[in-house]
Design a protein around this motif. Structure first.
Motif, PDB file in Angstrom:
ATOM      1  N   ARG A  23       0.310  16.875 -41.407  1.00 20.62           N
ATOM      2  CA  ARG A  23       1.142  15.197 -41.788  1.00 20.62           C
ATOM      3  C   ARG A  23       1.029  14.768 -43.001  1.00 20.62           C
ATOM      4  NH1 ARG A  23      -4.128  14.827 -37.798  1.00 20.62           N
ATOM      5  NH2 ARG A  23      -5.003  16.202 -38.925  1.00 20.62           N
ATOM      6  N   TYR A  54      -0.521   1.547 -40.188  1.00 17.78           N
ATOM      7  CA  TYR A  54      -0.721   2.079 -38.958  1.00 17.78           C
ATOM      8  C   TYR A  54       0.713   2.142 -38.627  1.00 17.78           C
ATOM      9  CZ  TYR A  54      -1.195   6.198 -36.507  1.00 17.78           C
ATOM     10  OH  TYR A  54      -1.016   6.952 -35.455  1.00 17.78           O
ATOM     11  N   PHE A  55       0.911   1.086 -38.695  1.00 17.05           N
ATOM     12  CA  PHE A  55       1.620   0.344 -37.926  1.00 17.05           C
ATOM     13  C   PHE A  55       3.265   0.504 -38.582  1.00 17.05           C
ATOM     14  CE2 PHE A  55      -1.317  -2.800 -36.025  1.00 17.05           C
ATOM     15  CZ  PHE A  55      -0.452  -2.996 -35.163  1.00 17.05           C
ATOM     16  N   GLN A  59       6.604   8.198 -41.104  1.00 14.24           N
ATOM     17  CA  GLN A  59       5.508  10.009 -41.260  1.00 14.24           C
ATOM     18  C   GLN A  59       6.719  10.681 -40.491  1.00 14.24           C
ATOM     19  OE1 GLN A  59       2.567   8.941 -38.400  1.00 14.24           O
ATOM     20  NE2 GLN A  59       4.603   8.746 -36.326  1.00 14.24           N
ATOM     21  N   PRO A  61       4.382  12.844 -38.236  1.00 13.57           N
ATOM     22  CA  PRO A  61       3.500  13.495 -37.601  1.00 13.57           C
ATOM     23  C   PRO A  61       2.149  14.142 -37.099  1.00 13.57           C
ATOM     24  CG  PRO A  61       5.316  11.848 -35.946  1.00 13.57           C
ATOM     25  CD  PRO A  61       5.752  12.593 -37.157  1.00 13.57           C
ATOM     26  N   PHE A  62       3.508  14.996 -37.213  1.00 11.97           N
ATOM     27  CA  PHE A  62       3.350  16.486 -37.237  1.00 11.97           C
ATOM     28  C   PHE A  62       4.337  17.463 -37.941  1.00 11.97           C
ATOM     29  CE2 PHE A  62       0.710  20.554 -36.054  1.00 11.97           C
ATOM     30  CZ  PHE A  62      -0.414  19.932 -37.070  1.00 11.97           C
ATOM     31  N   ASN A  64       5.473  20.677 -36.167  1.00 10.30           N
ATOM     32  CA  ASN A  64       4.840  21.522 -35.219  1.00 10.30           C
ATOM     33  C   ASN A  64       5.894  22.649 -35.699  1.00 10.30           C
ATOM     34  OD1 ASN A  64       2.748  20.881 -33.342  1.00 10.30           O
ATOM     35  ND2 ASN A  64       3.797  18.993 -33.530  1.00 10.30           N
ATOM     36  N   ILE A  66       7.309  24.821 -34.107  1.00  8.76           N
ATOM     37  CA  ILE A  66       7.724  25.108 -33.037  1.00  8.76           C
ATOM     38  C   ILE A  66       9.304  24.280 -32.678  1.00  8.76           C
ATOM     39  CG2 ILE A  66       6.857  23.640 -30.773  1.00  8.76           C
ATOM     40  CD1 ILE A  66       7.375  25.707 -28.642  1.00  8.76           C
ATOM     41  N   ASP A  67       9.149  22.989 -33.514  1.00  8.22           N
ATOM     42  CA  ASP A  67      10.213  22.226 -33.506  1.00  8.22           C
ATOM     43  C   ASP A  67      10.963  22.452 -34.700  1.00  8.22           C
ATOM     44  OD1 ASP A  67       9.689  20.485 -31.270  1.00  8.22           O
ATOM     45  OD2 ASP A  67       8.135  19.412 -32.178  1.00  8.22           O
ATOM     46  N   GLN A 284      16.711  29.786 -26.524  1.00 11.78           N
ATOM     47  CA  GLN A 284      15.534  29.707 -25.939  1.00 11.78           C
ATOM     48  C   GLN A 284      16.129  31.590 -25.795  1.00 11.78           C
ATOM     49  OE1 GLN A 284      12.160  27.941 -24.297  1.00 11.78           O
ATOM     50  NE2 GLN A 284      12.773  26.104 -24.968  1.00 11.78           N
TER      51      GLN A 284
ATOM     52  N   HIS B 214      -5.724  25.769 -33.422  1.00 15.50           N
ATOM     53  CA  HIS B 214      -5.114  25.494 -34.841  1.00 15.50           C
ATOM     54  C   HIS B 214      -6.171  25.462 -35.765  1.00 15.50           C
ATOM     55  CE1 HIS B 214      -1.213  23.996 -33.889  1.00 15.50           C
ATOM     56  NE2 HIS B 214      -1.658  22.915 -33.158  1.00 15.50           N
ATOM     57  N   ARG B 228      -7.457  22.168 -37.116  1.00 15.57           N
ATOM     58  CA  ARG B 228      -7.340  21.560 -37.415  1.00 15.57           C
ATOM     59  C   ARG B 228      -7.347  20.434 -36.297  1.00 15.57           C
ATOM     60  NH1 ARG B 228      -3.551  21.529 -40.939  1.00 15.57           N
ATOM     61  NH2 ARG B 228      -2.939  23.725 -41.538  1.00 15.57           N
ATOM     62  N   CYS B 229      -8.047  19.163 -36.442  1.00 22.08           N
ATOM     63  CA  CYS B 229      -8.370  18.529 -35.395  1.00 22.08           C
ATOM     64  C   CYS B 229      -7.148  17.392 -35.136  1.00 22.08           C
ATOM     65  CB  CYS B 229      -9.916  17.886 -35.674  1.00 22.08           C
ATOM     66  SG  CYS B 229      -9.970  17.923 -37.471  1.00 22.08           S
ATOM     67  N   PHE B 230      -7.808  16.091 -34.205  1.00 20.46           N
ATOM     68  CA  PHE B 230      -7.403  14.633 -34.993  1.00 20.46           C
ATOM     69  C   PHE B 230      -7.674  14.121 -35.842  1.00 20.46           C
ATOM     70  CE2 PHE B 230      -7.163  10.594 -33.603  1.00 20.46           C
ATOM     71  CZ  PHE B 230      -6.333  10.149 -33.424  1.00 20.46           C
ATOM     72  N   GLY B 231      -7.021  13.896 -36.641  1.00 20.77           N
ATOM     73  CA  GLY B 231      -7.574  12.621 -37.883  1.00 20.77           C
ATOM     74  C   GLY B 231      -8.001  13.678 -38.277  1.00 20.77           C
ATOM     75  N   LYS B 238      -7.336  20.478 -32.550  1.00 18.88           N
ATOM     76  CA  LYS B 238      -6.005  19.535 -32.352  1.00 18.88           C
ATOM     77  C   LYS B 238      -5.440  21.133 -31.046  1.00 18.88           C
ATOM     78  CE  LYS B 238      -1.299  19.422 -33.678  1.00 18.88           C
ATOM     79  NZ  LYS B 238      -0.557  18.356 -32.313  1.00 18.88           N
ATOM     80  N   SER B 242       1.809  24.588 -28.439  1.00 19.96           N
ATOM     81  CA  SER B 242       3.199  25.574 -27.731  1.00 19.96           C
ATOM     82  C   SER B 242       2.856  27.005 -27.593  1.00 19.96           C
ATOM     83  CB  SER B 242       4.054  25.951 -29.368  1.00 19.96           C
ATOM     84  OG  SER B 242       3.045  27.049 -30.326  1.00 19.96           O
ATOM     85  N   ASP B 272       2.997  11.610 -30.450  1.00 24.73           N
ATOM     86  CA  ASP B 272       4.257  11.607 -31.596  1.00 24.73           C
ATOM     87  C   ASP B 272       3.637  13.491 -32.393  1.00 24.73           C
ATOM     88  OD1 ASP B 272       2.119  10.735 -32.499  1.00 24.73           O
ATOM     89  OD2 ASP B 272       3.242   9.203 -33.670  1.00 24.73           O
ATOM     90  N   GLU B 273       2.601  13.946 -32.454  1.00 18.57           N
ATOM     91  CA  GLU B 273       1.560  14.984 -32.509  1.00 18.57           C
ATOM     92  C   GLU B 273       2.209  15.875 -31.989  1.00 18.57           C
ATOM     93  OE1 GLU B 273      -1.889  14.541 -35.092  1.00 18.57           O
ATOM     94  OE2 GLU B 273      -1.471  12.457 -35.878  1.00 18.57           O
ATOM     95  N   ILE B 274       2.730  15.638 -31.035  1.00 16.25           N
ATOM     96  CA  ILE B 274       2.630  17.195 -29.790  1.00 16.25           C
ATOM     97  C   ILE B 274       4.062  18.016 -30.248  1.00 16.25           C
ATOM     98  CG2 ILE B 274       2.609  18.003 -27.473  1.00 16.25           C
ATOM     99  CD1 ILE B 274       0.166  16.261 -27.075  1.00 16.25           C
ATOM    100  N   ASP B 275       4.756  18.784 -29.885  1.00 16.89           N
ATOM    101  CA  ASP B 275       6.208  20.038 -30.708  1.00 16.89           C
ATOM    102  C   ASP B 275       6.687  19.265 -28.840  1.00 16.89           C
ATOM    103  OD1 ASP B 275       4.049  21.593 -28.761  1.00 16.89           O
ATOM    104  OD2 ASP B 275       5.911  21.599 -27.907  1.00 16.89           O
ATOM    105  N   HIS B 276       8.320  18.439 -29.141  1.00 16.67           N
ATOM    106  CA  HIS B 276       8.857  17.507 -28.652  1.00 16.67           C
ATOM    107  C   HIS B 276       8.991  19.352 -27.529  1.00 16.67           C
ATOM    108  CE1 HIS B 276      10.587  15.079 -31.238  1.00 16.67           C
ATOM    109  NE2 HIS B 276       9.788  15.214 -31.997  1.00 16.67           N
ATOM    110  N   GLN B 277       9.134  20.261 -27.632  1.00 13.20           N
ATOM    111  CA  GLN B 277       9.049  21.213 -26.665  1.00 13.20           C
ATOM    112  C   GLN B 277       8.189  21.122 -25.411  1.00 13.20           C
ATOM    113  OE1 GLN B 277      12.300  23.198 -26.234  1.00 13.20           O
ATOM    114  NE2 GLN B 277      11.437  23.270 -24.439  1.00 13.20           N
ATOM    115  N   TRP B 300       3.257   4.952 -32.736  1.00 14.84           N
ATOM    116  CA  TRP B 300       3.524   4.139 -33.113  1.00 14.84           C
ATOM    117  C   TRP B 300       4.665   3.254 -34.096  1.00 14.84           C
ATOM    118  CZ3 TRP B 300      -1.483   0.544 -33.983  1.00 14.84           C
ATOM    119  CH2 TRP B 300      -2.471   1.344 -32.968  1.00 14.84           C
TER     120      TRP B 300
END
Lengths: 499, 499
Positions: A23, A54-55, A59, A61-62, A64, A66-67, A284, B214, B228-231, B238, B242, B272-277, B300
């Motif tokens: 992050r 935060y607004f 960033q 955000p994370f 991943n 896989i992305d 894929q 994670h 890993r965790c949220f914040g 977390k 994937s 936004d912290e989760i992968d797009h796939q 955000w």
């Protein structure tokens, strides 16, 4: 931060930040030594308001994994060669189509000359000696045309080119010679004689294949229905790649050829007219079979939406082709503009995509570069030097190395002249040397890139660790005094050599 | 072409072109009446060189319907209301958690008050009378906390909130009252007591669930592993979205709740912290079950990568929240800057996404808007007028309509005061009127949008066919003479009414 590029409108700065934390929130301070401004998602402001931090920070955000855009490990060292199969070499006259023109005659739109897979097989030694390590073959599956972009049978090598066994043999021998092979995947449209299309012509909207295409009208009282096609070519009916049955058929086909032959990836015809979802699933599939397979789209434009990591590795880099024509051949843009236009297109995409671009001066779809240069070989040589210095995979259209010329299609698809007496042997030697040099030069393979111009001269620097490679191209037609940094210099093009 | 927006840096022009052809190549001519320039993919040039036309026009290569961002047909008419379930109404004291604070006491981080699904059910009439037609409920699945963003069991309604039957009943009755319901999907992280996480704590790296999270380190001699965790919240490990097994578990869960309860979509926590796939496949799953279900991310920031049609319909529109705070509450930006910042963020995304944004003044994650306004109700009312005039789905955080205040978490999550004697009834009436007005006003629901400022006054115009709605907001604190075009005018906020 380092300024890494300048285009006609912007300067681009880069900062490399290594962290174990996936992050990252950040914003920029812009200072002229006295005043300081803030650049955040709110734009340029006088201060960064922590109350809303935060607004409006930028960033990640994370991140991943896989992305993340992951490309084949071998693209950096790849040096490709494009073969228009029907025109490279006729290795087996026994499988020639009915009416074949004499090899060497200028091609007409519907000419056949007999080039085939056996021909490529027999010329592998030539290609190995040239030094290339990758082949892109235009389509080889059954089709009534010479270019075979109108497929009749996706599961069958065209009999005039050979058969599956011969294809396997070619790929095996290419691999044994350190040459990877990618095939041309034509999934935007089929040929008119593709059996499912014929089935719809026969059975109309009731055909189980009606949904495989883009039919817009079935006449009530018979007659040919209306359908969308590639461009304005009715012999190339557009495929409906969002149809699940068609998609399964094409994906099974892709898997079949990858598994049966061990090819190293795909060049994808008219890739920008196919839906993104098809390409996401395609990636894929392909990477699932072989994570080291490469996926190269045929997009002629800014291709960022396809190069975010979920679809292609790279595309045929026609924006670079255009800039090369405008700078080296026609001279209509200056060295400054050349550097700026290239820098701008580099900033469209990630490094991974830039390293995976198939960079080309010409192809079966353009005039040959030497013809753009009106036969001025020195201009071609400068462009070749550029191509092999640039970031990404240089790809040579068959015959450029011996000085072949040609206007647009069909003249760009002349037969390869195998009479060595008519070759431009200086050009061929130059080609072999630049290929060999690129192979020995880590910065040209793996390095970052910076371009600029000074006094009308174009500079391209690749940096890799402590090593640097600097390419200096003077296309002004005038002598220039160029001061080089300490190091070893090679004068590739002019007669006089200076060190 | 029409200038549709101006932000701090650019003007934005739009041209609507209707065609049956899914392909379009184009470039722009820029003229001041005398000189003409060309704007193409090559940038701004003096002429468009037709010789390279195919290289550098802008284009829609082929618009494939499967790629087009399709959003639920009902978003235009939607008016949402966010309920923090534990604090709305305690309809069933029988299911209260062990230790419950008296309703009305100021909340501490770990307070419980007993709000539940039965409470929402019993207040449906209130909500119907308010006029909203959509509910967003914060998480309702089993969890040890009051906010329930740390899920213990994804397949079970928290016993302190009710059970599956009650949830079904609530959704059924809401639907009967014309109110859609979306749930909060918390897939970025689980709670500490989620059984698979506990299994890994017990069995270490050998757990079949080790890949669901994670984990970064398993201590050799026991002790709690690192993950890993949220914040920085260790109670929210977390999830590794994937991981195919976890993905199947979560997707089965999503399908389960959609099919069992008939919910109308999802608000997605920390999306936004989760992968797009994950989100691409999620969209296919959700829209496959119910094409009219809505998908709202919690991002955000500029969310273009999630709003291209393959992932979310819209997101919680925090950039708008920020601009509202800065303009209405703190007054730190001018009406001009407010119009520019909003216009800029509108230009990030397609119309479809803009119509699907969940626009909010506040939420459980921010200070309440009236508190940002230091209790100045007129400022809040101006902001509400803005919210209901703006493009996208207005969403009211529970209690804003009766004048609830509160600082940041946990103070923003106070209990709803059901003693009507303490309500701000003027504000409530205002709310009911603006909701009713929006419902009757097609331009506010379906119209395009233009914003500008003049003499410190903010103007927002929505146009739909021949109808126009103009919202004029004077936040200067001074009287202004405003000339309105012919039409019907409503003075919403000031005491004096002019027509």
């Amino acid at each position: 931060m380092e300024k890494i590029a300048t285009d006609r409108y912007f300067d681009y700065y880069q900062y490399n930040y290594a962290t174990d934390d996936p992050r990252l929130g950040y914003y920029f301070l812009i200072s002229d030594g006295e005043a300081t401004l803030v650049y955040s998602e709110s734009g340029v402001t006088e201060a960064f308001n922590d109350q809303y931090a935060y607004f409006h920070y930028f960033q990640y955000p994370f991140i991943n994994p896989i992305d993340v855009h992951t490309v084949p490990s071998w693209v950096h060292e790849a040096i490709f060669y494009q073969i228009f199969v029907e025109r490279f070499y006729n290795g087996d006259p026994g499988n020639d189509p009915g009416s074949v023109s004499p090899w060497g005659e200028l091609p007409k739109p519907k000419s056949f000359f007999g080039g085939d897979l056996q021909g490529i097989l027999e010329k592998l030694d030539y290609l190995k000696e040239l030094g290339i390590n990758g082949l892109y073959l235009t389509p080889i599956f059954e089709s009534p045309s010479n270019h075979k972009y109108d497929t009749t049978d996706y599961r069958k090598v065209d009999p005039a080119f050979g058969d599956k066994d011969l294809l396997c043999k070619l790929i095996k021998q290419a691999h044994e010679n350190g040459i990877r092979v990618i095939l041309d995947g034509v999934f935007n449209h089929s040929g008119y004689f593709f059996a499912p299309f014929q089935d719809v012509l026969k059975n109309g909207g009731h055909s189980q294949y009606a949904g495989w295409f883009h039919f817009t009208e079935f006449p009530e009282h018979g007659g040919e229905p209306k359908y969308r096609c590639f461009g304005t070519s009715p012999n190339m009916p557009k495929l409906n790649t969002s149809n699940p049955q068609l998609k399964k058929y094409l994906f099974d086909t892709v898997a079949y050829w990858m598994e049966e032959t061990g090819i190293d990836g795909w060049r994808l015809d008219v890739s920008d007219e196919i839906d993104h979802q098809f390409w996401r699933d395609f990636r894929q599939l392909v990477k699932g079979i072989n994570p080291e397979a490469v996926i190269i789209g045929e997009n002629w434009h800014n291709s960022y939406p396809w190069l975010m990591g979920d679809q292609f590795d790279g595309v045929m880099n026609y924006p670079v082709t255009k800039s090369c024509i405008q700078f080296f051949a026609s001279g209509e843009i200056s060295a400054e503009e050349f550097a700026e236009d290239l820098s701008g297109s580099l900033m469209w995409n990630s490094d991974q995509a830039n390293f995976s671009m198939l960079n080309l001066l010409d192809s079966h779809d353009t005039m040959r570069f030497l013809t753009w240069c009106r036969g001025d070989k020195k201009k071609l040589m400068l462009a070749i030097l550029f191509l092999f210095s640039y970031i990404g995979v240089p790809c040579t259209y068959y015959g450029t190395e011996i000085g072949m010329e040609g206007n647009g299609d069909p003249d760009s698809r002349r037969t390869f002249d195998w009479d060595e007496n008519r070759w431009d042997k200086d050009l061929l030697a130059f080609y072999q040397q630049i290929i060999s040099f690129r192979k020995s030069c880590k910065p040209l393979q793996y390095g970052n890139i910076k371009m600029w111009a000074d006094d009308g001269v174009f500079y391209l620097e690749r940096g890799y660790g402590d090593e640097k490679a600097l390419t200096v191209l003077n296309n002004t037609g005038e002598g220039k005094n160029i001061v080089l940094p300490v190091g070893k210099a090679i004068d590739w093009v002019s007669a006089e050599k200076t060190e």
